[in-house]
Design a protein around this motif. Sequence first.
Motif, PDB file in Angstrom:
ATOM      1  N   LYS A   5     -51.234 -32.949  30.679  1.00 26.88           N
ATOM      2  CA  LYS A   5     -50.202 -33.576  31.499  1.00 26.88           C
ATOM      3  C   LYS A   5     -49.816 -32.589  32.601  1.00 26.88           C
ATOM      4  O   LYS A   5     -49.633 -31.406  32.340  1.00 26.88           O
ATOM      5  N   VAL A   6     -49.696 -33.089  33.827  1.00 27.99           N
ATOM      6  CA  VAL A   6     -49.314 -32.266  34.971  1.00 27.99           C
ATOM      7  C   VAL A   6     -47.995 -32.792  35.519  1.00 27.99           C
ATOM      8  O   VAL A   6     -47.868 -33.977  35.814  1.00 27.99           O
ATOM      9  N   LYS A   7     -47.019 -31.888  35.629  1.00 25.47           N
ATOM     10  CA  LYS A   7     -45.732 -32.215  36.229  1.00 25.47           C
ATOM     11  C   LYS A   7     -45.670 -31.535  37.586  1.00 25.47           C
ATOM     12  O   LYS A   7     -45.814 -30.318  37.684  1.00 25.47           O
ATOM     13  N   TYR A   8     -45.488 -32.331  38.629  1.00 20.17           N
ATOM     14  CA  TYR A   8     -45.368 -31.791  39.983  1.00 20.17           C
ATOM     15  C   TYR A   8     -43.911 -31.421  40.227  1.00 20.17           C
ATOM     16  O   TYR A   8     -43.009 -32.200  39.933  1.00 20.17           O
ATOM     17  N   LEU A   9     -43.687 -30.244  40.748  1.00 18.92           N
ATOM     18  CA  LEU A   9     -42.341 -29.723  40.935  1.00 18.92           C
ATOM     19  C   LEU A   9     -41.945 -29.791  42.402  1.00 18.92           C
ATOM     20  O   LEU A   9     -42.761 -29.513  43.289  1.00 18.92           O
ATOM     21  N   GLY A  10     -40.710 -30.161  42.651  1.00 16.30           N
ATOM     22  CA  GLY A  10     -40.205 -30.227  44.023  1.00 16.30           C
ATOM     23  C   GLY A  10     -41.047 -31.154  44.884  1.00 16.30           C
ATOM     24  O   GLY A  10     -41.372 -32.266  44.488  1.00 16.30           O
ATOM     25  N   GLU A  11     -41.424 -30.658  46.043  1.00 15.03           N
ATOM     26  CA  GLU A  11     -42.200 -31.440  47.017  1.00 15.03           C
ATOM     27  C   GLU A  11     -43.705 -31.240  46.867  1.00 15.03           C
ATOM     28  O   GLU A  11     -44.475 -31.639  47.731  1.00 15.03           O
ATOM     29  N   SER A  12     -44.142 -30.621  45.777  1.00 13.75           N
ATOM     30  CA  SER A  12     -45.555 -30.235  45.660  1.00 13.75           C
ATOM     31  C   SER A  12     -46.521 -31.404  45.548  1.00 13.75           C
ATOM     32  O   SER A  12     -47.678 -31.277  45.920  1.00 13.75           O
ATOM     33  N   ARG A  13     -46.080 -32.550  45.057  1.00 18.00           N
ATOM     34  CA  ARG A  13     -47.003 -33.682  44.867  1.00 18.00           C
ATOM     35  C   ARG A  13     -47.725 -34.023  46.161  1.00 18.00           C
ATOM     36  O   ARG A  13     -48.924 -34.289  46.174  1.00 18.00           O
ATOM     37  N   ALA A  14     -47.028 -34.002  47.272  1.00 21.58           N
ATOM     38  CA  ALA A  14     -47.635 -34.336  48.566  1.00 21.58           C
ATOM     39  C   ALA A  14     -48.722 -33.329  48.944  1.00 21.58           C
ATOM     40  O   ALA A  14     -49.736 -33.710  49.541  1.00 21.58           O
ATOM     41  N   LEU A  15     -48.546 -32.056  48.580  1.00 22.38           N
ATOM     42  CA  LEU A  15     -49.554 -31.041  48.921  1.00 22.38           C
ATOM     43  C   LEU A  15     -50.849 -31.233  48.149  1.00 22.38           C
ATOM     44  O   LEU A  15     -51.917 -30.819  48.595  1.00 22.38           O
ATOM     45  N   TYR A  16     -50.767 -31.860  46.982  1.00 21.21           N
ATOM     46  CA  TYR A  16     -51.968 -32.082  46.167  1.00 21.21           C
ATOM     47  C   TYR A  16     -52.732 -33.341  46.569  1.00 21.21           C
ATOM     48  O   TYR A  16     -53.848 -33.556  46.111  1.00 21.21           O
ATOM     49  N   GLY A  17     -52.164 -34.174  47.428  1.00 17.50           N
ATOM     50  CA  GLY A  17     -52.859 -35.363  47.897  1.00 17.50           C
ATOM     51  C   GLY A  17     -52.928 -36.445  46.829  1.00 17.50           C
ATOM     52  O   GLY A  17     -52.424 -36.285  45.720  1.00 17.50           O
ATOM     53  N   LYS A  18     -53.582 -37.548  47.159  1.00 11.90           N
ATOM     54  CA  LYS A  18     -53.570 -38.683  46.234  1.00 11.90           C
ATOM     55  C   LYS A  18     -54.353 -38.441  44.951  1.00 11.90           C
ATOM     56  O   LYS A  18     -54.080 -39.055  43.936  1.00 11.90           O
ATOM     57  N   ARG A  19     -55.306 -37.506  44.948  1.00  9.77           N
ATOM     58  CA  ARG A  19     -56.059 -37.195  43.723  1.00  9.77           C
ATOM     59  C   ARG A  19     -55.283 -36.279  42.790  1.00  9.77           C
ATOM     60  O   ARG A  19     -55.601 -36.176  41.611  1.00  9.77           O
ATOM     61  N   GLY A  20     -54.292 -35.574  43.319  1.00  9.44           N
ATOM     62  CA  GLY A  20     -53.508 -34.657  42.499  1.00  9.44           C
ATOM     63  C   GLY A  20     -54.280 -33.393  42.165  1.00  9.44           C
ATOM     64  O   GLY A  20     -55.297 -33.080  42.780  1.00  9.44           O
ATOM     65  N   ALA A  21     -53.778 -32.652  41.178  1.00  3.48           N
ATOM     66  CA  ALA A  21     -54.459 -31.431  40.719  1.00  3.48           C
ATOM     67  C   ALA A  21     -55.691 -31.861  39.938  1.00  3.48           C
ATOM     68  O   ALA A  21     -55.574 -32.487  38.889  1.00  3.48           O
ATOM     69  N   THR A  54     -47.502 -22.555  42.422  1.00  4.27           N
ATOM     70  CA  THR A  54     -48.503 -23.622  42.518  1.00  4.27           C
ATOM     71  C   THR A  54     -47.884 -25.010  42.517  1.00  4.27           C
ATOM     72  O   THR A  54     -48.586 -25.990  42.728  1.00  4.27           O
ATOM     73  N   GLY A  55     -46.593 -25.100  42.241  1.00  7.07           N
ATOM     74  CA  GLY A  55     -45.924 -26.396  42.286  1.00  7.07           C
ATOM     75  C   GLY A  55     -46.192 -27.288  41.096  1.00  7.07           C
ATOM     76  O   GLY A  55     -45.841 -28.470  41.129  1.00  7.07           O
ATOM     77  N   ILE A  56     -46.840 -26.754  40.048  1.00  7.54           N
ATOM     78  CA  ILE A  56     -47.094 -27.583  38.866  1.00  7.54           C
ATOM     79  C   ILE A  56     -46.725 -26.843  37.582  1.00  7.54           C
ATOM     80  O   ILE A  56     -46.729 -25.617  37.522  1.00  7.54           O
ATOM     81  N   ALA A  57     -46.398 -27.646  36.582  1.00  9.12           N
ATOM     82  CA  ALA A  57     -46.263 -27.186  35.201  1.00  9.12           C
ATOM     83  C   ALA A  57     -47.174 -28.101  34.387  1.00  9.12           C
ATOM     84  O   ALA A  57     -47.475 -29.228  34.806  1.00  9.12           O
ATOM     85  N   ILE A  58     -47.652 -27.616  33.246  1.00  9.52           N
ATOM     86  CA  ILE A  58     -48.601 -28.412  32.462  1.00  9.52           C
ATOM     87  C   ILE A  58     -48.207 -28.484  31.002  1.00  9.52           C
ATOM     88  O   ILE A  58     -47.446 -27.652  30.499  1.00  9.52           O
ATOM     89  N   GLU A  59     -48.739 -29.503  30.353  1.00  8.08           N
ATOM     90  CA  GLU A  59     -48.674 -29.630  28.899  1.00  8.08           C
ATOM     91  C   GLU A  59     -50.088 -29.935  28.415  1.00  8.08           C
ATOM     92  O   GLU A  59     -50.672 -30.967  28.776  1.00  8.08           O
ATOM     93  N   ILE A  60     -50.639 -29.020  27.629  1.00  4.39           N
ATOM     94  CA  ILE A  60     -51.978 -29.212  27.062  1.00  4.39           C
ATOM     95  C   ILE A  60     -51.802 -30.026  25.774  1.00  4.39           C
ATOM     96  O   ILE A  60     -51.069 -29.618  24.886  1.00  4.39           O
ATOM     97  N   CYS A  61     -52.470 -31.148  25.692  1.00  3.17           N
ATOM     98  CA  CYS A  61     -52.242 -32.087  24.592  1.00  3.17           C
ATOM     99  C   CYS A  61     -53.219 -31.919  23.425  1.00  3.17           C
ATOM    100  O   CYS A  61     -53.271 -32.771  22.550  1.00  3.17           O
TER     101      CYS A  61
END
Length: 153
Positions: A5-21, A54-61
Amino acid sequence: MSVVKVKYLGESRALYGKRGACPATAEACGLDLRACFTEDTICIEPGDRYPVPTGIAIEICEKNVAAFLYSRSGWGARKGLTIAQGVGVIDPDFRGEIIAYMLNTSKEAITVEKGDRIAQLVFHPYVPVSVEESTELSETERGIGGYGHTGNN
């Protein structure tokens, strides 16, 4: 395939584009991480380190999997901008923002722009261990021989 799971922080989602991380290609093994600082650019002087968010936090499932932060070959091999500690370990229970500490190993200042792909995140299994204190260890052919003990060739 493992889920992360990837959580985008602040305004970072836009920097990753539509495909995301995500990996750059279908068979690339690492997620490309982007520079998500507030400035438009930063300059890292020769020999200096800089903590790049990097603007992201993760959860490894998946159990017994951790994330490892590596340099991207274009930045590292060609330009000299590497992960400062060699490889960054992201423990599976960490939920904060991933910060890529970048080290400029070149002889020239390096400019990084907001949104640049600056590192890659690769997931590896690991083996949990149980530590037992001991006063004796088993004998081996190598024994206590350290670096270079077995020769150069």
